[in-house]
Motif scaffolding. Structure first.
Motif, PDB file in Angstrom:
ATOM      1  N   ILE A 125       0.999  -0.994   0.325  1.00  0.00           N
ATOM      2  CA  ILE A 125       0.136  -0.186  -0.053  1.00  0.00           C
ATOM      3  C   ILE A 125       1.141   1.335  -0.108  1.00  0.00           C
ATOM      4  O   ILE A 125       0.416   2.131  -0.873  1.00  0.00           O
ATOM      5  CB  ILE A 125      -0.863  -0.265   1.368  1.00  0.00           C
ATOM      6  N   VAL A 126       1.432   1.493   1.063  1.00  0.00           N
ATOM      7  CA  VAL A 126       2.651   2.455   0.728  1.00  0.00           C
ATOM      8  C   VAL A 126       3.656   2.906  -0.634  1.00  0.00           C
ATOM      9  O   VAL A 126       3.368   3.718  -1.159  1.00  0.00           O
ATOM     10  CB  VAL A 126       3.941   2.257   1.970  1.00  0.00           C
ATOM     11  N   TYR A 127       3.806   1.634  -1.156  1.00  0.00           N
ATOM     12  CA  TYR A 127       4.255   1.433  -2.342  1.00  0.00           C
ATOM     13  C   TYR A 127       3.715   2.062  -3.409  1.00  0.00           C
ATOM     14  O   TYR A 127       4.225   3.359  -4.080  1.00  0.00           O
ATOM     15  CB  TYR A 127       4.892  -0.161  -3.080  1.00  0.00           C
ATOM     16  N   ALA A 128       2.231   1.497  -3.554  1.00  0.00           N
ATOM     17  CA  ALA A 128       1.409   2.285  -3.763  1.00  0.00           C
ATOM     18  C   ALA A 128       0.793   3.715  -3.592  1.00  0.00           C
ATOM     19  O   ALA A 128       1.589   4.619  -5.305  1.00  0.00           O
ATOM     20  CB  ALA A 128      -0.292   1.420  -4.373  1.00  0.00           C
ATOM     21  N   ALA A 129       1.319   4.450  -2.837  1.00  0.00           N
ATOM     22  CA  ALA A 129       1.204   5.477  -2.770  1.00  0.00           C
ATOM     23  C   ALA A 129       2.230   6.416  -2.913  1.00  0.00           C
ATOM     24  O   ALA A 129       2.462   7.311  -4.024  1.00  0.00           O
ATOM     25  CB  ALA A 129       0.708   5.561  -1.372  1.00  0.00           C
ATOM     26  N   TRP A 130       3.486   6.288  -2.784  1.00  0.00           N
ATOM     27  CA  TRP A 130       4.762   6.106  -3.715  1.00  0.00           C
ATOM     28  C   TRP A 130       4.506   6.608  -4.984  1.00  0.00           C
ATOM     29  O   TRP A 130       5.292   7.588  -5.553  1.00  0.00           O
ATOM     30  CB  TRP A 130       5.789   5.662  -3.077  1.00  0.00           C
ATOM     31  N   LYS A 131       4.306   5.736  -5.991  1.00  0.00           N
ATOM     32  CA  LYS A 131       4.038   5.761  -7.209  1.00  0.00           C
ATOM     33  C   LYS A 131       3.171   6.445  -7.814  1.00  0.00           C
ATOM     34  O   LYS A 131       3.186   7.356  -8.596  1.00  0.00           O
ATOM     35  CB  LYS A 131       3.469   3.908  -7.605  1.00  0.00           C
ATOM     36  N   MET A 132       1.773   6.622  -6.937  1.00  0.00           N
ATOM     37  CA  MET A 132       1.495   7.691  -8.389  1.00  0.00           C
ATOM     38  C   MET A 132       1.130   9.284  -6.939  1.00  0.00           C
ATOM     39  O   MET A 132       0.962   9.906  -7.775  1.00  0.00           O
ATOM     40  CB  MET A 132      -0.757   7.437  -6.626  1.00  0.00           C
ATOM     41  N   ARG A 133       1.881   9.371  -6.269  1.00  0.00           N
ATOM     42  CA  ARG A 133       2.180  10.575  -5.720  1.00  0.00           C
ATOM     43  C   ARG A 133       2.766  11.501  -7.262  1.00  0.00           C
ATOM     44  O   ARG A 133       2.594  12.677  -6.819  1.00  0.00           O
ATOM     45  CB  ARG A 133       3.634  10.880  -4.985  1.00  0.00           C
ATOM     46  N   ARG A 134       3.173  10.535  -8.279  1.00  0.00           N
ATOM     47  CA  ARG A 134       4.134  11.347  -9.168  1.00  0.00           C
ATOM     48  C   ARG A 134       2.899  12.455  -9.909  1.00  0.00           C
ATOM     49  O   ARG A 134       3.091  13.574 -10.674  1.00  0.00           O
ATOM     50  CB  ARG A 134       5.223  10.674  -9.930  1.00  0.00           C
TER      51      ARG A 134
END
Length: 200
Positions: A123-132
């Motif tokens: 979930i954290v990885y998904a949020a990090w990817k979507m931040r861009r």
């Protein structure tokens, strides 16, 4: 038909290998749809997940339906939805039977101890990817930070936070436009409407 079969098989393949479901499926779907198949771009997928999380129902199924519709219209939505649901239903039915007998087994409990933090990492990885594509300027950063505070400290309902986010976006962008300030959306070409659907 070839495209529909490809959509079906993509989500049929993703569903059983994505432990944690829901938001844990986001990075896997994003990688397959954007990087591997190149059906949509990253900004499209981010918008789809935002929309999927703001309506009733499981986000994974909602996202599959929206993505399928965006790629191939109603037939694409049906193919993606059926593809993502069949493995999930089958696995849940089987696991429910075995869980009744093995839920207290030490090795099963140990497995869940490892699965839970792995799901958090996804979930954290998904949020990090979507931040861009989600946090593109100071305005969107403020909205994201405010939403985080509302969820963590004020314990507001997620739907209310999404609604407040939408309203704040409209108000802040409108205010900046009236002041003659450029916004991030001025630098993007208009994206095609999700509900138009693409030709098969």
């Amino acid at each position: 038909m070839k495209l529909l079969f490809s959509i079906f098989m993509t989500f049929f393949k993703l569903s059983p290998i994505t432990f944690g479901g829901g938001y844990a499926m986001i990075p896997v779907i994003q990688r397959e749809v954007v990087e591997e198949k190149r059906w949509l771009d990253e900004e499209d997928v981010t918008d789809v997940f935002a929309l999927s999380g703001s309506i009733p129902g499981a986000i994974a199924i909602n996202a599959a339906t929206f993505i399928g519709y965006r790629i191939a219209g109603i037939p694409g939505a049906a193919a993606a939805t059926i593809g993502v649901m069949i493995p999930t239903f089958s696995i849940v039915a089987v696991l429910s039977f075995f869980y009744l007998f093995f839920s207290t087994h030490p090795k099963v409990e140990a497995a869940f101890e490892g699965i839970r933090p792995a799901v958090v990492a996804l979930i954290v990885y998904a949020a990090w990817k979507m931040r861009r594509s989600a946090i593109v300027d100071k305005t969107t950063f403020i909205v994201a930070a405010s939403a985080f505070v509302c969820l963590l400290f004020l314990h507001l309902h997620p739907v209310l936070v999404i609604v407040l986010g939408a309203l704040s976006g409209v108000l802040l962008i409108g205010a900046r436009d009236r002041l003659g300030m450029r916004t991030a959306i001025d630098d993007h070409e208009k994206q095609p409407d999700y509900f138009m659907g693409a030709d098969i």
